[in-house]
Design an enzyme around this catalytic site. Sequence first.
Site, PDB file in Angstrom:
ATOM      1  CG  ASP A 173     -30.979 -39.351 -37.275  1.00  0.00           C
ATOM      2  OD1 ASP A 173     -30.959 -39.424 -36.039  1.00  0.00           O
ATOM      3  OD2 ASP A 173     -31.704 -40.084 -37.993  1.00  0.00           O
ATOM      4  CG  ASN A 204     -30.044 -43.040 -36.195  1.00  0.00           C
ATOM      5  OD1 ASN A 204     -31.072 -42.978 -35.542  1.00  0.00           O
ATOM      6  ND2 ASN A 204     -29.870 -42.377 -37.327  1.00  0.00           N
ATOM      7  CG  ASP A 254     -37.276 -42.690 -34.588  1.00  0.00           C
ATOM      8  OD1 ASP A 254     -37.309 -41.553 -35.083  1.00  0.00           O
ATOM      9  OD2 ASP A 254     -36.339 -43.495 -34.798  1.00  0.00           O
TER      10      ASP A 254
HETATM   11  C1  DGJ Z   1     -33.835 -42.029 -36.908  1.00  0.00           C
HETATM   12  C2  DGJ Z   1     -34.754 -40.862 -37.021  1.00  0.00           C
HETATM   13  O1  DGJ Z   1     -35.326 -40.571 -35.791  1.00  0.00           O
HETATM   14  C3  DGJ Z   1     -35.791 -41.142 -38.080  1.00  0.00           C
HETATM   15  O2  DGJ Z   1     -36.700 -40.092 -38.140  1.00  0.00           O
HETATM   16  C4  DGJ Z   1     -35.107 -41.351 -39.384  1.00  0.00           C
HETATM   17  O3  DGJ Z   1     -34.481 -40.172 -39.787  1.00  0.00           O
HETATM   18  C5  DGJ Z   1     -34.110 -42.486 -39.272  1.00  0.00           C
HETATM   19  N1  DGJ Z   1     -33.204 -42.293 -38.190  1.00  0.00           N
HETATM   20  C6  DGJ Z   1     -33.333 -42.631 -40.541  1.00  0.00           C
HETATM   21  O4  DGJ Z   1     -32.330 -43.553 -40.441  1.00  0.00           O
END
Ligand code: DGJ
Length: 729
Positions: free
Chosen positions: A481, A483, A551
Site C-alpha cells: 500500500d 497512502n 477504497d
Molecule cells: C488504504 C487501503 O486502500 C485500504 O484497503 C487499507 O489497506 C488501508 N489503506 C489501511 O491503512
Amino acid sequence: MAIIFNEEKKTISLHTKNTTYQMKIGNLDYVNHLYYGPKMMDADLSYMIMQYDRGFSGNPYDSLKERTFSLDAQPQEYSTLQQGDFRTSSIEVINADGSYSFNGRYKSHKITEGKYDLETLPAAFAAEGEQADTLELVLEDAISGVEVHLIYGVFEEKDVITRAAKIVNNSEGDIHVKKIMSATIDFMNGANMDLFHLPGRYGQERQAERSAITHQINTICSGRGSSSHQQNPFIAVCDKDATEDAGNVYAMALMYSGNFLAEVELDQYDQLRMQMGINSKNFDYLLKSGETFEGPEVLMTFTNEGFTKMSHIYHDFFRNNLNKSRFMHEARPILINTWEAAFMDFDDKKLVEIAKAAKKMGVEMLVMDDGWFGKRDDDNSGLGDWFVNENKIKCGLNELVKQINDLDMKFGIWFEPEMVSEDSDLYRAHPDWVMEIPGRKAVRSRNQLALDMSRKEVQDYLIESVNKILDNANIAYMKWDINRSVTDIWSNALAADRQGEVYHRHILGLYRVMDGIIKTHPDILFEGCSGGGGRYDAAMMCYYPQYWVSDNTKPIDNLKLHYGTSFLYPVTSMGAHVSDASPFVPFETKAVVAMCGTFGYELDATHLSDEVVEACAKKSALYKKYFPLILEGDYYRLTNPFALSNFTAWESVSKDKKDALVSVVITNLTVNGPQEYLRLKGLDAATMYEVTGENVSLTLSGAALMYAGLPIPREVPDFSSMQFEIKAM
Ligand code: DGJ
C-alpha cells in the site's frame, strides 16, 4: 522480420499483424513520421508530406532560400528544440554552453531480433516462443554532440509497439535534461478527433472521460510523485465516430509510476501531436558528459475496430508480456481482508474468529491488513517499524499463521513500505531519511511522511525488514500500500543542483525495492494498492498480478470503476470485494459485481446471518467455476454505466468462443417501461448455444444472441442481478 528499412526510399516500417508504422529519413536528414494505421505491406507514404511557405513558421538555415520547408509544418518522429517547430516539444535540454537547443537529425539506426530491455526501468518482454524485434534510431545534434536514441519494440502478433527514448550526452560538458518524452506521434491531420482518458479521485478512480480535441495543448499529467488517483498514465485519441466496436483508436500507456505527462496538441494547421513521458514539472536531470539518461517505456497500439479491440490488445499484452509471476495464469485465492472488518482494532483471536467464519463462505485466505506492526493502534504512528506488535498478535506471527493454515486457509499480510510515521522507531533513528526540505516542515498527509526512496540505505532497510517478515512465516500474499502523495521533494543524499532528479530517482529506488522483495518471492501473490486504486499503472502491472481497485466498495459505484479500469487493465488485475457498504444492495448482487475482478470479501464475517453466509458460499463457488473464463477470456463492456440506463452488463467470452458468462446488474428500472434486450458480443454467429440462468433455459444461435439479444426481465427489484451462462452445443 517485422521491421523493414527501405534503402532507396529511406523509409523504416514497423509491421504488426494488423498495423503499419512508418517513418522516413527526410529533408536535411530530419526524421519524419509518415503513418500509423491499418497494415500496408509495400507502401511508401513519403508522398503524404506536403510543403508550403507558411508565415511565421521558420526554415532551418541549411534549407537556404527554400521557404517551404519548416519543422513547424512537418510531422516529426521526435521533435527538435528551438529549430522553428513551435509545438510542444519531445525534448528540452540545456546544453553545456547554456543554450536551449536540440537539432536532432538522423545519425544511424540498427535493427535487431528480440525485444530490447531497459537498464533502470521495468519493460515489456517477449513471451516464450514469441517473436519481437527492436529498432534503435539515433538522432544527433552535430553541434552539441547530444544524441537521442529512439527505441522501438515490435510485437508483431500482439499489435503492440513499445517505445522508449534515451539521451546520451556525448558533449564535452554537462547538460540538463528538462523534458524527455518516451514517444511522440505526429498526425498530419488530426481534426475531428476525441481524447479519451481515465481521470478520477480518491474513491472514484478511472472515471472514463471522452472529449473533443480543440486547438490547444491538452495535458493529462500527475505531479504527485506517483501515477495517482487523479489521472492515469493512459490516453487514447480516436475518431469522432469511434465506438466500442468500430473506428480508429490510437492509444499510449506509460510504464512509469511517478510524475507523468501526456500531451495532445492540435495546432494551427490541424496537425496533431500526441506524446507521453516523464512530467517535466520539478524535473531537472544533470547529465554529465558521457552519461546516458533513460526514459520509461510507452506501450502503443492502433486499431480500426474501436475501443473493445483496443482493450483486448492491451489485456492480452498485460497478461503475457509484463509480469512473469506464475499467478498471472493461476486461480487466485478468494480472500477476506480485515480492513473494513476491524480496521486496526484486532488481535490474534479476532483474526482466527474471522477466518473460521469466512471459511464457511468459501474463503481461502485471510489477509491481515494495516495495524499488526510497531505501535500501530491508529494511523498516527508505527509506519516504518516492520516488526510484529505482540500486544495484538500475542501468540506471535508464526503461530497465528499456523492457526490459519490449520483451517486449510492461506495467510496474507499488509505493508506500506514507502512511508514512515514520525512516531516510530525508524523516524527517531533516521529523521533524515524522509522527504523534507531543510529549514521547512514537510506537508503531512494521513499524518505520515514519505521516505526518500532514492537513498540506497533506505532501499536496503526496506528490502531487509520486509523480507524478514515474509521469510519467517508461511506468507502466501502481500498487499503493498501507499497512502499519500509525495511533496517536499528533497534528498539529503544529493547536492543542491541535483534536487530536480529526486522525483525520478525516488521511483527508480522504489523499483529496486520492489525487485528486492517481489521478484525474490515467486511463490507469494502480491497485490498493489494506493489508498485504493491510486498508482494503478502499467509499470505496477510488471510486479502485481492484481491491484486494489478502490477504497470505495459500494457495488453500484464499482460498476463505473470496473468499466473505466477495464479500458486498459485486464479485469483479473482488479481486486474487487464484497463489503457491508450499500446495505440496500443484496449480497448476491455485490458478489456478481466483485466477480468482475479478483474476488474477495472485506467485512466482519463473524456477524453475518446464516442466509448471507450461504449466499456468499454459493457465489464463492461460482467464482471458482468461472475464474478461468474471466482470467483468460475476452472481456466485453456491454453497456456504459455513465449513460442513463436501467442496467449495467458485461461479458467474458472464451478465446474459442465456446463459453461465455454474462452479468447484469439492475440499477434503476423505470416503472412500466419498455422491454429491453441485451445484445451479446464475441460469440460465433453460426453456433448454437445453451443459455442458462435463474429461471432461464434457452437454446439460441450466436446470431440471435448478438443481433436480437437477450430479453432483460422487467419484474425484478432494483439492484438485483442475474448471470447467464452461455455454452456452445
Ligand atoms: C488504504 C487501503 O486502500 C485500504 O484497503 C487499507 O489497506 C488501508 N489503506 C489501511 O491503512
